[in-house]
Design an enzyme around this catalytic site. Structure first.
Site: not given
Length: 330
Positions: A49-50
């Site tokens: 997840l960024d």
């Protein structure tokens, strides 16, 4: 003199921690922090997840790591805000501004938004952003981007299962779109925001991104690292869901002791089951997860199995099951 650092005594921990990842932390940093707090021997996450995104990040420990791929492949749901009129090098607020265009509010009619929403719903093709972890010749794209090198990226097929666009125009100097996106794995929401902005004629970049669901696991079920850190050790362990929580979409098959033992040895079992591509297999005494498989032509075929030691450790860590028996009964 500095006091010597205390060495953390690792231990076998099995289960799934549903983490609400904080802003600014990479998925691996979040994983390592949770692993340290739980003193776990083995851990893995279910896809990155960024760092600039928050939200659902299931973390797998011990035996649960064998099923992490299932969440990697699961559909995801995101909430995002795309600021119209400004494009950046990264597609988000961290990048340098490339261009600015005045946003004409009168052109953002409900009909125009509905048309663009329809345009980006269903199978679409995306060119992965340069600022991503996707690899080219063994090197992440963001490494090329940081060096000022642009490399060719082939477009990829993804699916937008649903898309909702809501105009946010309270501030005339910062007209934006709220996006709610349910999509297939491999979808870049930053790229989607840029493409939607381009289709509207103004350009856009993301200022907010939050994953609110992955494979049916909603953010309301998640715990934050701050909450986990404030807990006593026993309370931290109680946050773990069993490995089978990743298998909610699987058909459940329960085997008696003799067939369970053979299945754990990798031997196919015959039965009257209908064909099924994804099966979660349990023993009946005690009621323990054995692994996953599939059924074809009345045969239950093992795919991923837990080890007898992992099963025993899971049972020993589950007080309400301890009275039911031990692994010797499988």
């Amino acid at each position: 003199m500095h006091a010597p650092r205390t060495r953390v005594q690792r231990r076998p921990v099995h289960g799934v921690l549903l983490l609400d990842k904080p802003l600014g932390l990479s998925s691996n940093d979040a994983l390592q922090k949770a692993k340290w707090l739980l003193r776990a021997e083995k851990a893995g996450h279910t896809g990155t997840l960024d760092p600039l995104a928050t939200g659902v990040l299931p973390l797998c420990f011990g035996a649960a790591t064998k099923f992490s791929q299932l969440q990697l492949d699961a559909p995801k749901t995101y909430e995002a805000v795309a600021l119209l009129g400004t494009t950046t090098t990264t597609g988000d607020a961290e990048g340098d501004v490339i261009a600015r265009r005045p946003v004409v509010l009168a052109e953002l009619t409900p009909e125009r938004l509905a048309a663009v929403q329809q345009q980006f719903t269903g199978p679409i093709r995306q060119v992965p952003p340069m600022h991503s972890a996707l690899k080219k010749d063994g090197k992440a794209l963001y490494e090329y981007a940081r060096a000022g090198i642009e490399v060719e990226r082939p477009a990829r097929d993804v699916v937008i299962h649903s898309l909702s666009l809501t105009l946010l125009a309270d501030n005339p100097d910062a007209i934006a779109l709220k996006m709610v996106v349910q999509c297939s794995k491999g979808t870049y929401i930053r790229t989607l925001g840029e493409d939607v902005g381009a289709a509207l004629g103004f350009g856009a970049h993301l200022t907010f991104l939050r994953r609110i669901d992955t494979g049916g696991i909603g953010v309301e079920r998640c715990v934050t690292l701050a909450q986990l850190e404030a807990m006593e050790e026993g309370a931290r362990l109680s946050q773990l869901e069993p490995p089978e929580s990743l298998l909610a979409q699987h058909v459940r098959v329960t085997l008696d002791s003799e067939n369970a033992a053979r299945f754990l040895s990798g031997v196919r079992r015959r039965g009257t089951w209908p064909d099924a591509g994804a099966v979660a297999v349990f023993g009946d005494s005690p009621p323990a997860l054995l692994g996953v498989g599939h059924i074809v032509g009345g045969e239950l075929v093992p795919d991923r199995l837990l080890s007898p030691l992992e099963i025993q450790q899971i049972l020993e860590g589950t007080p309400h099951l301890q009275a039911s028996g031990t692994l010797e009964k499988l």
